[in-house]
Structure formats: C-alpha cells, structure tokens
Design a protein around this motif. Structure first.
Motif, mmCIF file in Angstrom:
data_model
loop_
_atom_site.group_PDB
_atom_site.id
_atom_site.type_symbol
_atom_site.label_atom_id
_atom_site.label_comp_id
_atom_site.label_asym_id
_atom_site.label_seq_id
_atom_site.Cartn_x
_atom_site.Cartn_y
_atom_site.Cartn_z
ATOM 1 N N PRO A 261 16.344 19.637 -31.892
ATOM 2 C CA PRO A 261 16.559 19.444 -30.451
ATOM 3 C C PRO A 261 18.042 19.309 -30.121
ATOM 4 C CG PRO A 261 14.766 18.053 -31.237
ATOM 5 C CD PRO A 261 15.429 18.626 -32.462
ATOM 6 N N GLU A 262 18.379 19.732 -28.914
ATOM 7 C CA GLU A 262 19.744 19.581 -28.412
ATOM 8 C C GLU A 262 19.888 18.188 -27.802
ATOM 9 O OE1 GLU A 262 22.626 21.372 -24.868
ATOM 10 O OE2 GLU A 262 20.774 22.417 -25.439
ATOM 11 N N VAL A 263 21.040 17.574 -28.033
ATOM 12 C CA VAL A 263 21.258 16.207 -27.563
ATOM 13 C C VAL A 263 22.532 16.137 -26.732
ATOM 14 C CG1 VAL A 263 21.642 13.802 -28.226
ATOM 15 C CG2 VAL A 263 20.115 15.231 -29.591
ATOM 16 N N THR B 261 16.675 17.812 -25.505
ATOM 17 C CA THR B 261 15.968 19.031 -25.129
ATOM 18 C C THR B 261 15.329 19.649 -26.368
ATOM 19 O OG1 THR B 261 17.564 19.429 -23.347
ATOM 20 C CG2 THR B 261 16.159 21.274 -24.018
ATOM 21 N N VAL B 262 14.021 19.717 -26.364
ATOM 22 C CA VAL B 262 13.282 20.294 -27.489
ATOM 23 C C VAL B 262 13.396 21.818 -27.430
ATOM 24 C CG1 VAL B 262 11.003 20.508 -28.564
ATOM 25 C CG2 VAL B 262 11.706 18.334 -27.515
ATOM 26 N N PRO B 263 13.677 22.481 -28.557
ATOM 27 C CA PRO B 263 13.840 23.944 -28.535
ATOM 28 C C PRO B 263 12.546 24.657 -28.132
ATOM 29 C CG PRO B 263 13.773 23.112 -30.796
ATOM 30 C CD PRO B 263 13.875 21.925 -29.902
ATOM 31 N N LYS B 264 12.647 25.597 -27.196
ATOM 32 C CA LYS B 264 11.478 26.321 -26.723
ATOM 33 C C LYS B 264 10.944 27.249 -27.814
ATOM 34 C CE LYS B 264 12.780 26.340 -21.836
ATOM 35 N NZ LYS B 264 13.068 27.169 -20.629
ATOM 36 N N GLY B 265 9.633 27.287 -27.905
ATOM 37 C CA GLY B 265 9.000 28.196 -28.854
ATOM 38 C C GLY B 265 8.965 27.696 -30.279
ATOM 39 N N GLU B 266 9.606 26.575 -30.565
ATOM 40 C CA GLU B 266 9.627 26.036 -31.928
ATOM 41 C C GLU B 266 8.413 25.127 -32.138
ATOM 42 O OE1 GLU B 266 11.572 26.243 -34.627
ATOM 43 O OE2 GLU B 266 13.120 27.575 -33.845
ATOM 44 N N THR C 171 17.113 6.449 -27.918
ATOM 45 C CA THR C 171 16.306 7.125 -26.909
ATOM 46 C C THR C 171 15.250 7.934 -27.640
ATOM 47 O OG1 THR C 171 18.140 7.291 -25.334
ATOM 48 C CG2 THR C 171 16.299 8.819 -25.023
ATOM 49 N N GLY C 172 14.022 7.911 -27.116
ATOM 50 C CA GLY C 172 12.940 8.658 -27.731
ATOM 51 C C GLY C 172 12.223 9.546 -26.731
ATOM 52 N N VAL C 173 11.917 10.786 -27.145
ATOM 53 C CA VAL C 173 11.133 11.708 -26.321
ATOM 54 C C VAL C 173 10.020 12.303 -27.175
ATOM 55 C CG1 VAL C 173 13.195 12.286 -24.966
ATOM 56 C CG2 VAL C 173 12.465 13.821 -26.814
ATOM 57 N N LYS C 174 9.021 12.870 -26.509
ATOM 58 C CA LYS C 174 7.934 13.547 -27.206
ATOM 59 C C LYS C 174 8.293 15.034 -27.393
ATOM 60 C CE LYS C 174 5.176 12.015 -23.994
ATOM 61 N NZ LYS C 174 3.964 11.808 -23.148
ATOM 62 N N TRP C 175 8.070 15.532 -28.614
ATOM 63 C CA TRP C 175 8.352 16.937 -28.880
ATOM 64 C C TRP C 175 7.504 17.836 -27.974
ATOM 65 C CZ3 TRP C 175 11.411 19.467 -32.705
ATOM 66 C CH2 TRP C 175 11.200 20.844 -32.796
ATOM 67 N N GLU C 176 6.256 17.457 -27.724
ATOM 68 C CA GLU C 176 5.295 18.315 -27.047
ATOM 69 C C GLU C 176 5.693 18.651 -25.606
ATOM 70 O OE1 GLU C 176 3.566 16.736 -30.601
ATOM 71 O OE2 GLU C 176 4.618 15.736 -28.943
ATOM 72 N N ASP C 177 6.276 17.701 -24.906
ATOM 73 C CA ASP C 177 6.652 17.976 -23.515
ATOM 74 C C ASP C 177 8.090 17.582 -23.172
ATOM 75 O OD1 ASP C 177 6.508 15.217 -23.434
ATOM 76 O OD2 ASP C 177 4.700 15.157 -22.192
ATOM 77 N N GLY C 178 8.800 17.014 -24.149
ATOM 78 C CA GLY C 178 10.194 16.636 -23.936
ATOM 79 C C GLY C 178 10.396 15.405 -23.086
ATOM 80 N N VAL D 14 10.913 12.423 -31.145
ATOM 81 C CA VAL D 14 12.324 12.784 -31.335
ATOM 82 C C VAL D 14 13.172 11.612 -30.862
ATOM 83 C CG1 VAL D 14 14.145 14.442 -30.826
ATOM 84 C CG2 VAL D 14 11.748 15.199 -30.874
ATOM 85 N N PHE D 15 14.046 11.140 -31.735
ATOM 86 C CA PHE D 15 14.907 10.002 -31.408
ATOM 87 C C PHE D 15 16.366 10.336 -31.670
ATOM 88 C CE2 PHE D 15 10.987 7.622 -32.341
ATOM 89 C CZ PHE D 15 10.964 6.702 -31.300
#
Length: 326
Positions: free
Chosen positions: A199-201, A212-217, A247-254, A317-318
C-alpha cells in the motif's frame, strides 16, 4: 493498539469487574492519622509478593500509600508511560483478585504480560488512584496501596463481583520501567516509497496516515512488512512496552478503522507476548525506536482467531511509528 485493548484486558483479569475510572490523588504514607493495621508485604521486587494481614486485626480506616522498597533512577512523572507488575487481594480474603503474576503468557518462552499505562490517563486495569500512587516513585520500587473499594474504585465498582464498597483491598505495584514521550511525537526523516505490491502511505504531520491499497492486488496470505523511515534508536525487545503512533485500514475497502491520532496521540502496549495481534508481535519486535513500519497482516495473524471481532476476516494494513520503549 486501542481497537482491541479493552477486550484483551477484560480477558486477562481474574475479576473483570475491576475495570475502573475513579480519579484521585495519593501521597506516600497515611492520608491523615489512621487507626487500624496495614498489610505486611514480603518478597523481592519483581517476584510475586507475599501479602499478610495482622491476625485478628482491623484494617486502617484511611487509605494508605506506602513505599515498601525504593528503586533507583529518575522519579516517575505525571505523564510518563510505565510498565508495571501488580496484584490485588481483599483484606483477610487470602486470594488474588487479579494481577500480572496470575495472567501468564501465551507461550513457554513469552515474557509475562504486564500492564502498560500512561500516568494521568484512564486505565483499563488499575484504578486511577492506584496508578497515581507510582507517580514520584522510581523504577524498581514496590508500592503498597490499601483502602476500601469505595474509596479506591468509587462509582466504577461493579458489586456483582462480590466486592462491596466497604471491603478493603490491598494492591502491590512494582513499576518496572518508565519513559517520557511526547504524545504528539512522530517518526522523523525521509519516508521511502512503498515497495511494489505494498500500500501507498502518505503521512501528514499530526494526523492519521492516509493509506491507499493497490488496486487489483490480492491480499497477501503471509505477513508483509517494510521500514518506511529507518530510526537510529534502540532495538525493540519482546516483553517491552512499545510507545507508538499508528493508523490501521482494511485491505478489502481501504477504510480506516483506528488510529492513535483519533485518541489523543501516542499509545503504548506490551509487545512480543500475545498482548496484541500476532502480526504486530512478529513485525515490530526487532525493529528500532524511530522506525516507521508498514505492516500488512493476514487474518491468521490478525483477528482471525476471534470470530466475534468485526475484523476477523479482514487483512489489516498498519503504519506504526515507534517512538520509544518502556
């Protein structure tokens, strides 16, 4: 990691009803002239204490705060992060109601779970009046706090635990270590670009990171990690309290599900012994103070073992800024 702290602590406590928010100060010695006895504490600092009360004696009618053994080093300040061992018994009950010596660890080689707290902030494991008693003491000390549940816990006392407001509780606290860290601190230095597939941070100062979780990955099945900023501080060891921004986000929806910046800044937790998700233990032990670490954690190393968690099926993702250890 605040998202699961409350649930974790409740699971550790022998008496989950002893979750407190009462706030009061305390002084060394008796708070005024007190009639009655004080518990006797034996044993070395670092080992589970032996608590005994005078035979046929009545407890002091005042709350007592006493330094059983003095430590060394810099006195603990009002906003310090501290790592503690503690136990609590009821006067005359001869039974431990909760504490770190009873909590155990997740593995034979894992360090014992201890309390990681910040003085002056609400605790999930200790009444604030008890936690406040270590202020001004030195790491390596042993402190006795004795008083009624009504005085020490106040309105947060859950009487369904079988403890009444008039029952006298005996707490013994060993402050193992202390550290002063600015709650608004963050990792400093040039941030490296994310590696391919990661992911981009973006890390705006004094705010939650934008991840930002990479699209299509597809989400990785194994733990992925990258040091985005390399610090030059001490190596993080299992069993230490780690002070961090995250900071934490979900890979599935960012979508962001938690950040220390949403809770007033830096937080602390014990690392390397199962007190947090396995992905944190595996990904942060061995890193250095000053590092900014990007972690991608599959469910098996996240909340997958806790089906009741709303994050049980998510890849997490953290970004974690390691600010210090205690």
């Amino acid at each position: 990691m605040n998202y699961n702290t409350k649930r974790l602590v409740a699971a550790l406590l022998a008496v989950p009803a002893l979750l407190f928010t009462a706030a009061c100060g305390s002084d060394d010695g008796n708070n005024g002239e007190a009639a009655g006895g004080v518990a006797e504490i034996k044993g070395k600092v670092g080992a589970k204490p032996e608590i005994s009360v005078p035979k046929d004696g009545k407890p002091s009618d005042k709350t007592v705060v006493k330094t059983v053994s003095a430590g060394s080093g810099t006195p603990i300040k009002g906003s310090d992060f501290v790592r503690l061992d503690w136990t609590v018994e009821k006067w005359g009950g001869d039974q431990e109601l909760g504490g770190t010596w009873a909590a155990g660890a997740t593995g034979d080689k894992a360090p014992r779970r201890q309390s990681i707290e910040q003085i002056g902030k609400p605790s999930q494991q200790l009444p604030e009046k008890v936690l406040d008693a270590v202020k001004g003491k030195k790491p390596g000390s042993r402190v006795l706090v004795q008083g009624t549940a009504g005085d020490l816990i106040g309105q947060s006392l859950n009487t369904s635990s079988g403890i009444s407001a008039k029952d006298v509780l005996i707490w013994v606290i060993d402050p193992v270590g202390a550290a002063s860290v600015d709650a608004k601190a963050e990792a400093e230095g040039e941030q490296a670009p994310s590696e391919p597939g990661m992911p981009e941070v973006k890390s705006p100062s004094q705010k939650a990171a934008v991840i930002t979780v990479p699209k299509g990955e597809k989400a990785p099945k194994d733990l992925k990690e990258q040091v985005l900023i390399k610090g030059d501080g001490k190596k993080v060891e299992a069993g230490q309290g780690l002070i961090a921004q995250y900071t934490g986000v979900k890979w599935e929806d960012g979508k962001k599900f938690d950040s220390s910046w949403d809770h007033g800044g830096a937080t602390a937790f014990q690392i390397g012994n199962g007190s947090v998700v396995a992905g944190w233990d595996k990904g942060l032990v061995g890193k250095h103070v000053g590092d900014r670490v990007l972690l991608v954690i599959p469910p098996s190393l996240g909340y997958g073992a806790s089906p009741q968690s709303e994050l049980a099926k998510n890849t997490l993702v953290f970004t974690v800024d390691i600010l210090g250890t205690v």
